[in-house]
Design an enzyme around this catalytic site. Structure first.
Site, PDB file in Angstrom:
ATOM      1  N   THR A 196       0.860  -1.199   0.000  1.00 15.06           N
ATOM      2  CA  THR A 196       0.000   0.000   0.000  1.00 15.06           C
ATOM      3  C   THR A 196       0.887   1.237   0.000  1.00 15.06           C
ATOM      4  O   THR A 196       2.093   1.140  -0.280  1.00 15.06           O
ATOM      5  CB  THR A 196      -0.969  -0.047   1.205  1.00 15.06           C
ATOM      6  OG1 THR A 196      -1.901   1.034   1.087  1.00 15.06           O
ATOM      7  CG2 THR A 196      -0.252   0.080   2.540  1.00 15.06           C
ATOM      8  N   ASN A 197       0.338   2.393   0.273  1.00 16.54           N
ATOM      9  CA  ASN A 197       1.144   3.625   0.321  1.00 16.54           C
ATOM     10  C   ASN A 197       0.701   4.499   1.493  1.00 16.54           C
ATOM     11  O   ASN A 197      -0.210   4.130   2.231  1.00 16.54           O
ATOM     12  CB  ASN A 197       1.037   4.364  -1.016  1.00 16.54           C
ATOM     13  CG  ASN A 197      -0.400   4.741  -1.324  1.00 16.54           C
ATOM     14  OD1 ASN A 197      -1.006   5.558  -0.639  1.00 16.54           O
ATOM     15  ND2 ASN A 197      -0.982   4.101  -2.346  1.00 16.54           N
ATOM     16  N   ARG A 198       1.327   5.651   1.623  1.00 15.55           N
ATOM     17  CA  ARG A 198       1.124   6.476   2.819  1.00 15.55           C
ATOM     18  C   ARG A 198      -0.042   7.459   2.735  1.00 15.55           C
ATOM     19  O   ARG A 198      -0.137   8.365   3.557  1.00 15.55           O
ATOM     20  CB  ARG A 198       2.397   7.271   3.112  1.00 15.55           C
ATOM     21  CG  ARG A 198       3.576   6.428   3.481  1.00 15.55           C
ATOM     22  CD  ARG A 198       4.739   7.331   3.865  1.00 15.55           C
ATOM     23  NE  ARG A 198       5.982   6.594   3.961  1.00 15.55           N
ATOM     24  CZ  ARG A 198       6.327   5.892   5.043  1.00 15.55           C
ATOM     25  NH1 ARG A 198       5.532   5.849   6.079  1.00 15.55           N
ATOM     26  NH2 ARG A 198       7.466   5.240   5.052  1.00 15.55           N
TER      27      ARG A 198
END
Ligand code: C5P
Length: 401
Positions: free
Chosen positions: A212-214
């Protein structure tokens, strides 16, 4: 500005109740019609006599008072009003509101309310900071309740300071005025459908792992909230986030890019689409059905395939909304990359921001963006994500007009 406005004040049982007498006076001075419900414990702090004298109206308190029910019951009380102000809102009153408890006239009226509600918390700082109160307040905010305060300062208890004091009477009056000023703003997106994507996507590797990402979803959620305030019907398609749903918005929860893609296309048609989600560009080629075991030797390879580009598909598609806005989170060559995206994605606007380590955008409450369109580039100052959202929605509304 308050002339003719019907304001119902619910006074809770807190030491700060006396300050609300001043609020009643100031609201009356400004032309508002003020009615008051005292909670049972509120009556321990201010008397119906004082409140009635100041408001110039009968004061209500009992749910089962036969005379009150005859001429004016809790349903009428809560409907016949433009705004409900809960002050002081004790921890107990906030807890009852958050859980829909209707155990006296005040709480029954709040539960039956159709009018907007502003809560002014007042309690000891430890009670305000308690996770239970924070949970209840967050629930109320998610339900569309607005807050004024609490303020920081000295507590009623000796030697204690912190956040929990009732805001000063004039701050409460200013908050009420600001509420009506905003409520009376023109709503340029009435009758429009606005689609917003927000948050990250997560792409599973096996039943327990994912990439995933931030992205926090703060910017996308703020855009959805601003569009709703401007009168639009809003569909917010969001990846997993830990922030509350904006009020007045239809939320569709998804996890993967493919699910987001499908949700976007089943929400069409729309007049405008603002794609603020940080969609994962790739997903693992295959998802293992069982947890991948740690075995001796080389670690397993992770192979990717490209995800569909939701924005580009929408921007070039047959059902393209009239206005399409994309975001470009870049760490280098921000403008050049954003300009390229404008063309390749078929967008009317690209909102470019710097997500390099020094840019500090992800998860932050502020954003510094550049807006690219065919007619050039506009550099906006550092703004809160809410202000960026307001400006963006104003731009979209302008173009739709
Ligand atoms: O290409 P890049 O991911 O930088 O583009 C960002 C913009 O494109 C954002 O508006 C994002 O929501 C959108 N996007 C998308 N689907 C993808 C990748 C990005 O809608 N698969």
């Amino acid at each position: 500005m308050l002339a003719g406005k019907r304001i119902l004040i619910v006074i809770g049982g807190g030491i700060a109740a006396y300050k609300v007498l001043e609020v009643i006076r100031r609201l009356k001075e400004r032309g508002a019609q003020v009615r008051v419900i005292l909670t049972h414990s509120g009556k321990e702090f201010v008397t119906p006599m004082t409140v009635g004298a100041l408001s110039g109206e009968k004061v209500f308190s009992d749910l089962f008072d036969p005379t009150e029910e005859q001429d004016i019951g809790h349903i009428v009380l809560s409907r016949d009003t433009d705004l409900i102000l809960v002050a002081p809102a004790t921890a107990n009153l906030i807890a009852r509101m958050a859980n829909g408890i209707a155990d006296e006239l005040a709480t029954a009226s709040l539960l039956a309310a159709a009018a907007p509600i502003i809560v002014c918390p007042a309690m000891n700082q430890r009670m305000w900071a308690h996770p239970a109160t924070q949970r209840n307040a967050a629930q109320l905010a998610a339900d569309g309740v607005r807050f004024i305060g609490p303020a920081e300062g000295r507590m009623a208890e000796r030697n204690e300071t912190g956040v929990g004091r009732l805001s000063e009477p004039m701050e409460i009056v200013a908050g009420v005025e600001a509420f009506f000023a905003q409520a009376e703003q023109p709503k340029p997106l009435v009758g429009r459908h606005v689609l917003v994507t927000s948050g990250p996507t997560i792409e599973p590797i096996d039943p327990v792992r994912f990439i995933t990402n931030r992205s926090s979803g703060k910017q996308g959620h703020a855009v959805a909230a601003a569009a709703a305030r401007a009168g639009a019907r809003v569909t917010l398609i969001s990846g997993p986030v830990s922030i509350p749903d904006p009020s007045g918005v239809d939320v569709v929860r998804v996890e993967t890019a493919q699910q987001m893609f499908e949700a976007v296309f089943s929400a069409l048609p729309a007049d405008a689409a603002i794609m603020a989600a940080a969609v994962s560009d790739w997903r693992p080629t295959s998802v293992a059905h069982e947890k991948i075991k740690k075995t001796a030797g080389d670690p397993p390879p992770l192979l990717f395939v490209e995800n569909p580009d939701i924005l580009a598909t929408l921007g070039h598609g047959a059902q393209r909304p009239k206005i399409v806005v994309g975001f470009a989170a870049e760490t280098t060559s921000i403008e050049a990359n954003a300009a390229r995206k404008l063309a390749t994605k078929g967008a009317d606007y690209i909102v470019a921001n710097d997500v390099s380590a020094t840019g500090g955008v992800f998860g932050s409450d502020v954003n510094r963006v550049r807006i690219l369109s065919k007619s050039g580039m506009d550099v906006w100052p550092t703004l809160s994500k809410e202000e960026v959202a307001e400006r963006l929605i104003a731009l979209v509304a302008d173009r739709l007009r």
